[in-house]
Design an enzyme around this catalytic site. Structure first.
Site, mmCIF file in Angstrom:
data_model
loop_
_atom_site.group_PDB
_atom_site.id
_atom_site.type_symbol
_atom_site.label_atom_id
_atom_site.label_comp_id
_atom_site.label_asym_id
_atom_site.label_seq_id
_atom_site.Cartn_x
_atom_site.Cartn_y
_atom_site.Cartn_z
ATOM 1 N N LYS A 13 25.569 38.259 48.666
ATOM 2 C CA LYS A 13 25.442 39.720 49.146
ATOM 3 C C LYS A 13 25.023 41.214 47.704
ATOM 4 O O LYS A 13 23.803 41.702 48.103
ATOM 5 C CB LYS A 13 26.856 40.211 49.409
ATOM 6 C CG LYS A 13 27.685 41.589 49.026
ATOM 7 C CD LYS A 13 28.898 41.917 50.225
ATOM 8 C CE LYS A 13 30.096 41.115 49.192
ATOM 9 N NZ LYS A 13 30.253 41.919 47.645
ATOM 10 N N ARG A 88 36.149 47.201 53.010
ATOM 11 C CA ARG A 88 36.910 45.610 53.099
ATOM 12 C C ARG A 88 38.185 44.881 53.716
ATOM 13 O O ARG A 88 38.697 43.744 53.734
ATOM 14 C CB ARG A 88 37.162 45.847 51.227
ATOM 15 C CG ARG A 88 37.606 44.364 50.911
ATOM 16 C CD ARG A 88 36.137 43.611 50.555
ATOM 17 N NE ARG A 88 36.179 42.838 49.014
ATOM 18 C CZ ARG A 88 35.696 42.243 48.250
ATOM 19 N NH1 ARG A 88 34.604 43.429 48.212
ATOM 20 N NH2 ARG A 88 35.698 42.343 46.878
ATOM 21 N N ARG A 127 28.533 31.080 39.624
ATOM 22 C CA ARG A 127 27.161 32.752 39.953
ATOM 23 C C ARG A 127 27.832 33.079 38.233
ATOM 24 O O ARG A 127 29.206 33.125 37.857
ATOM 25 C CB ARG A 127 27.588 34.053 40.753
ATOM 26 C CG ARG A 127 29.316 34.243 40.497
ATOM 27 C CD ARG A 127 29.432 35.150 42.140
ATOM 28 N NE ARG A 127 30.303 35.895 41.992
ATOM 29 C CZ ARG A 127 30.646 36.828 43.614
ATOM 30 N NH1 ARG A 127 29.714 36.768 43.979
ATOM 31 N NH2 ARG A 127 31.900 36.836 43.755
ATOM 32 N N ARG A 166 33.340 36.252 35.941
ATOM 33 C CA ARG A 166 34.839 36.863 36.388
ATOM 34 C C ARG A 166 35.964 35.712 36.347
ATOM 35 O O ARG A 166 35.515 34.861 37.132
ATOM 36 C CB ARG A 166 34.406 37.667 37.352
ATOM 37 C CG ARG A 166 32.661 38.350 37.879
ATOM 38 C CD ARG A 166 32.624 38.418 38.687
ATOM 39 N NE ARG A 166 34.228 39.221 40.014
ATOM 40 C CZ ARG A 166 33.582 39.416 41.322
ATOM 41 N NH1 ARG A 166 32.522 39.835 41.836
ATOM 42 N NH2 ARG A 166 34.733 39.070 41.681
ATOM 43 N N ARG A 178 40.924 35.619 48.377
ATOM 44 C CA ARG A 178 39.613 36.561 48.874
ATOM 45 C C ARG A 178 38.306 36.723 50.081
ATOM 46 O O ARG A 178 38.454 37.534 51.431
ATOM 47 C CB ARG A 178 38.155 36.886 47.583
ATOM 48 C CG ARG A 178 38.778 37.521 46.780
ATOM 49 C CD ARG A 178 38.448 37.073 45.169
ATOM 50 N NE ARG A 178 37.137 37.594 45.179
ATOM 51 C CZ ARG A 178 36.290 36.616 44.473
ATOM 52 N NH1 ARG A 178 37.469 35.975 43.452
ATOM 53 N NH2 ARG A 178 35.156 36.847 44.157
HETATM 54 P P1 AMP Z 1 33.975 41.420 44.687
HETATM 55 O O1 AMP Z 1 33.177 42.335 43.319
HETATM 56 O O2 AMP Z 1 33.501 42.692 45.463
HETATM 57 O O3 AMP Z 1 34.128 40.390 44.583
HETATM 58 O O4 AMP Z 1 35.431 42.703 44.063
HETATM 59 C C1 AMP Z 1 35.762 42.246 43.457
HETATM 60 C C2 AMP Z 1 37.674 42.578 43.776
HETATM 61 O O5 AMP Z 1 37.421 44.008 43.563
HETATM 62 C C3 AMP Z 1 38.580 42.309 44.699
HETATM 63 O O6 AMP Z 1 38.251 40.841 44.749
HETATM 64 C C4 AMP Z 1 39.653 43.216 45.116
HETATM 65 O O7 AMP Z 1 40.332 42.897 44.731
HETATM 66 C C5 AMP Z 1 38.496 44.909 44.471
HETATM 67 N N1 AMP Z 1 37.782 45.179 45.533
HETATM 68 C C6 AMP Z 1 36.331 45.361 45.935
HETATM 69 N N2 AMP Z 1 36.493 46.460 46.990
HETATM 70 C C7 AMP Z 1 37.459 46.417 47.231
HETATM 71 C C8 AMP Z 1 37.545 46.956 48.652
HETATM 72 N N3 AMP Z 1 36.701 47.619 49.394
HETATM 73 N N4 AMP Z 1 39.374 47.385 48.763
HETATM 74 C C9 AMP Z 1 40.462 46.823 47.929
HETATM 75 N N5 AMP Z 1 39.374 46.078 46.863
HETATM 76 C C10 AMP Z 1 38.407 46.488 46.446
#
Ligand code: AMP
Length: 225
Positions: A13, A88, A127, A166, A178
């Site tokens: 994505k 989310r 990644r 990460r 997640r």
């Molecule tokens: P991502 O880079 O999208 O995988 O996000 C990494 C982490 O950031 C997630 O596992 C959550 O802990 C936090 N996070 C990102 N977007 C959200 C959201 N919309 N609501 C709550 N936590 C978020």
């Protein structure tokens, strides 16, 4: 054009968001990247978010929702945006939909990248993040975005910058959590996707995430009118 992009962690994505950003020339807003930037910068927001992110939990809505709604009010968003990683959960979806309605902002497309959970999990660990630009896609398992080797180490294929992983991408329990949240269609991210599918007149583009990066991108671009 205002676009939401959904997909489980590992579905590509972020890569697709970066491609769309280039083609449409509008900001690619990634909630996770905003949090990581704040963690890196040692801000109060970063401190609040870190423990949730490390465990794979969602950062609470009272922190996340205002952060994203105020980002969408910044001047670079006036001519369109791609929002990635938000909403989310169902509450975030409902809140976003009513905030946009109130501000008279149209949501043009909702993109959903479909990918089975077991495949998504395998993809996550490969990644790599470019330290210079989060929109430089690098993945050790995909030829199209494989990092390059320089002086015996892998560097960003776009700019030659250093790469990092990460912490939450290398932690099995955090990955599972997640995905639990993503595939939860009661209150989680699938509930947010279904909200847009089942309410109002949103145009939803669903694409098969097992296809190549180019094929996914072509399938999306073909439908973005
Ligand atoms: P991502 O880079 O999208 O995988 O996000 C990494 C982490 O950031 C997630 O596992 C959550 O802990 C936090 N996070 C990102 N977007 C959200 C959201 N919309 N609501 C709550 N936590 C978020």
């Amino acid at each position: 054009m205002n676009i939401l992009i959904f997909g489980p962690n590992g579905s590509g994505k972020g890569t697709q968001g970066a491609i769309i950003q280039k083609k449409l020339n509008c900001p690619h807003i990634e909630s996770g990247a905003i949090f990581r930037k704040n963690i890196g910068g040692g801000t109060e927001l970063g401190k609040q978010a870190k423990s949730y992110i490390d465990k794979g939990d969602l950062v609470p809505d009272d922190i996340t929702i205002p952060m994203i709604l105020s980002r969408l009010k910044e001047s670079d968003c006036a001519n369109g945006w791609i929002l990635d990683g938000f909403p989310r959960n169902k509450v975030q979806a409902e809140t976003l939909a009513s905030a946009l309605k109130e501000a008279n902002i149209n949501l043009d497309y909702v993109i959903e990248i479909l990918l089975a959970r077991d495949i998504a999990k395998i993809r996550i660990t490969g990644r790599r993040l470019c330290v210079n630009d989060n929109n430089h896609p690098n993945h050790i398992a995909f030829d199209a975005i494989k990092p390059v080797e320089k002086d015996g180490k892998l560097v960003c294929r776009v700019c030659g910058g250093d790469l990092s992983t990460r912490p939450d991408d290398q932690d099995d329990a955090a990955i599972d959590k997640r995905h639990d949240i993503y595939y939860d269609d009661k209150t989680g991210t699938m509930a947010a996707v279904n909200f847009f599918k089942n309410h109002g007149d949103y145009k939803v583009i669903s694409v098969d995430g097992t296809l190549s990066i180019q094929e996914v991108s072509d399938a999306i671009m073909k439908q973005l009118a």
